[in-house]
Scaffold this active site. Structure first.
Site, PDB file in Angstrom:
ATOM      1  N   SER A 132       0.820  -1.215   0.000  1.00  0.00           N
ATOM      2  CA  SER A 132       0.000   0.000   0.000  1.00  0.00           C
ATOM      3  C   SER A 132       0.858   1.271   0.000  1.00  0.00           C
ATOM      4  O   SER A 132       0.451   2.306  -0.540  1.00  0.00           O
ATOM      5  CB  SER A 132      -0.941   0.011   1.204  1.00  0.00           C
ATOM      6  OG  SER A 132      -0.207  -0.081   2.410  1.00  0.00           O
ATOM      7  N   ASN A 375      -3.753  -9.416   4.329  1.00  0.00           N
ATOM      8  CA  ASN A 375      -3.342  -9.117   2.954  1.00  0.00           C
ATOM      9  C   ASN A 375      -1.951  -8.494   2.899  1.00  0.00           C
ATOM     10  O   ASN A 375      -1.482  -8.105   1.833  1.00  0.00           O
ATOM     11  CB  ASN A 375      -4.361  -8.207   2.258  1.00  0.00           C
ATOM     12  CG  ASN A 375      -4.375  -6.798   2.808  1.00  0.00           C
ATOM     13  OD1 ASN A 375      -3.666  -6.473   3.774  1.00  0.00           O
ATOM     14  ND2 ASN A 375      -5.182  -5.938   2.231  1.00  0.00           N
ATOM     15  N   PHE A 376      -1.289  -8.390   4.090  1.00  0.00           N
ATOM     16  CA  PHE A 376       0.110  -7.939   4.180  1.00  0.00           C
ATOM     17  C   PHE A 376       0.296  -6.548   3.591  1.00  0.00           C
ATOM     18  O   PHE A 376       1.320  -6.253   2.981  1.00  0.00           O
ATOM     19  CB  PHE A 376       1.054  -8.944   3.497  1.00  0.00           C
ATOM     20  CG  PHE A 376       0.546 -10.359   3.566  1.00  0.00           C
ATOM     21  CD1 PHE A 376       0.476 -11.016   4.781  1.00  0.00           C
ATOM     22  CD2 PHE A 376       0.084 -11.013   2.437  1.00  0.00           C
ATOM     23  CE1 PHE A 376      -0.037 -12.301   4.863  1.00  0.00           C
ATOM     24  CE2 PHE A 376      -0.426 -12.284   2.510  1.00  0.00           C
ATOM     25  CZ  PHE A 376      -0.485 -12.942   3.731  1.00  0.00           C
ATOM     26  N   CYS A 377      -0.736  -5.692   3.782  1.00  0.00           N
ATOM     27  CA  CYS A 377      -0.731  -4.326   3.226  1.00  0.00           C
ATOM     28  C   CYS A 377      -0.637  -4.355   1.703  1.00  0.00           C
ATOM     29  O   CYS A 377      -0.144  -3.399   1.093  1.00  0.00           O
ATOM     30  CB  CYS A 377       0.390  -3.491   3.806  1.00  0.00           C
ATOM     31  SG  CYS A 377       0.286  -3.268   5.593  1.00  0.00           S
ATOM     32  N   CYS A 378      -1.069  -5.464   1.104  1.00  0.00           N
ATOM     33  CA  CYS A 378      -1.136  -5.570  -0.364  1.00  0.00           C
ATOM     34  C   CYS A 378      -2.608  -5.428  -0.741  1.00  0.00           C
ATOM     35  O   CYS A 378      -3.356  -6.407  -0.704  1.00  0.00           O
ATOM     36  CB  CYS A 378      -0.580  -6.920  -0.819  1.00  0.00           C
ATOM     37  SG  CYS A 378      -0.718  -7.199  -2.599  1.00  0.00           S
TER      38      CYS A 378
END
Length: 425
Positions: A132, A375-378
């Site tokens: 992100s 979502n691992f900042c994805c």
């Protein structure tokens, strides 16, 4: 070499990895813990911890201190040496190495500095692999400048499809920013070839690389790649939190506006930039105030530690762990592995059928196994794997096959008794 020779080499190799693991005090303090979340942050070797402590115990002085004070000289020397070490690692000039609080901060500063490089109708390209930090700031800047943000196509291997770039990049494309190694799927973009193709279509397009995940695992060569900027975080390369690195090509950096003020940068008497500011080092364009000095001491020790390791050996060892994990996980019922056929180094992404990723990660945590779920900042993970949340395990030089066995053992329990997840809430 005969079988006895191979066995001896194998034993020596395993012993070497154990000795490396012993350099990390985490495993002494948390001897029952399994740490499989190095893609989020790496553990720290003793030398890094001691270097940070050394600054506070032996120096604890500002680098801005004047005169021939030996303590201040040592601090300034350490700053210079750290720039040099990082520059050598990525084949850059030391002057181009800039210390900022984090990768996220670096990308924000970079995008804000490039705001006026964009005009109405211009294009910025990203990918659906991005963190992100490498999405939202470009989307915000583009919206304010009435430019357009779009996403480059990915191949079946989930890397940028070089063969289709001509359909996307054109003379209106001002910036392309993408990840070297994905923090979700772990795939590796061939930066040199991608950059070469982009520059062939539009030489004026700036290419910016997020190397957060790759800096500790893969070789990086900014000059050979012909890129314009690169960012990474200290805490993912054995170093401390609170420090990131922005590398920016000198020719590009000099054209950027002065965005930050104070700490030696000031306006002149007629409300214009003081003439002497033009002769400040390039780093001072972006570094204002007191630097994170203890973190720089730690980052120097981190790169010294990294430089004492063979990058290919690290990569090979982590791939062996990853492949071992894949083999073990594939034996489980009700498991979905999203990146088993992809070329990766240290990341395995999966889910258990009928179990939410966060519930599984929570139960693993209660059993002293640290993984990452979500979502691992994805923000575009769903576009990649069809799910908004998954479980990620990631490896570093200090992990072992025995830790993977412990993970698989707990996952088997969950599969056999799904109610364990409910009971643990």
């Amino acid at each position: 070499m005969d079988n006895n020779g191979n066995q001896i080499l194998k034993k020596l190799y395993v012993r070497k990895m154990q000795l490396i693991r012993n350099l990390f005090p985490f495993f002494t303090q948390q001897n029952n813990s399994v740490y499989l979340d190095s893609a989020a942050t790496s553990l720290k070797p003793n030398t890094v911890i001691q270097a940070i402590r050394s600054y506070y115990e032996k120096y604890s002085i500002n680098s801005h201190s004047e005169g021939s004070n030996l303590l201040a000289q040592k601090v300034r020397q350490t700053i210079s040496q750290t720039r040099q070490l990082i520059a050598e690692k990525i084949n850059a000039d030391p002057e181009e190495i800039i210390f900022l609080p984090s990768t996220t901060y670096s990308l924000n500063i970079l995008a804000l500095s490039l705001k006026d490089y964009l005009a109405k109708g211009d294009k910025v390209f990203l990918t659906h692999l991005e963190h992100s930090s490498n999405c939202y700031i470009w989307q915000d800047i583009a919206q304010k400048k009435e430019a357009k943000v779009d996403f480059l196509p990915l191949s079946e291997e989930f890397i940028i499809d070089i063969n289709k770039l001509e359909n996307y990049i054109d003379k209106k494309t001002k910036i392309v920013s993408f990840v070297h190694m994905s923090n979700s799927l772990g795939v590796i973009n061939p930066v040199k070839e991608i950059s070469e193709k982009i520059k062939e279509i539009n030489p004026d397009c700036l290419v910016i690389i997020d190397a957060c995940q790759s800096i500790a695992h893969l070789p990086i060569n900014v000059k050979e790649w012909n890129i314009d900027a690169l960012v990474f975080s200290g805490h993912k390369v054995y170093g401390p939190t609170g420090i990131g690195v922005l590398w920016i090509k000198k020719e590009v950096a000099k054209k950027l506006p002065n965005l930050l003020w104070g700490g030696g940068k000031k306006f002149g008497p007629n409300n214009s930039l003081a003439e002497k500011n033009e002769y400040l080092p390039l780093s001072r364009k972006f570094e204002v105030g007191t630097l994170p000095l203890a973190q720089i001491f730690g980052l120097k020790a981190a790169f010294e530690f990294l430089n004492n390791l063979d990058i290919k050996e690290i990569s090979d060892y982590e791939k062996k762990l990853k492949n071992y994990a894949l083999d073990k996980l594939k034996e489980l019922e009700k498991i979905i592995i999203y990146n088993q056929r992809l070329e990766t180094v240290d990341i395995v992404l999966f889910n258990l059928k009928d179990c939410h990723a966060h519930d599984v990660a929570d139960y693993l945590g209660k059993n002293n196994i640290c993984v990452r779920a979500g979502n691992f900042c994805c923000p575009y993970l769903k576009e990649l794997v069809g799910m908004e949340a998954a479980i990620r395990i990631s490896f570093f030089i200090y992990n072992t096959k025995e830790e993977i066995d412990k993970l698989v053992e707990i996952l088997k329990k969950i599969i056999q008794e799904p109610k364990l997840l409910v009971l643990s809430l």
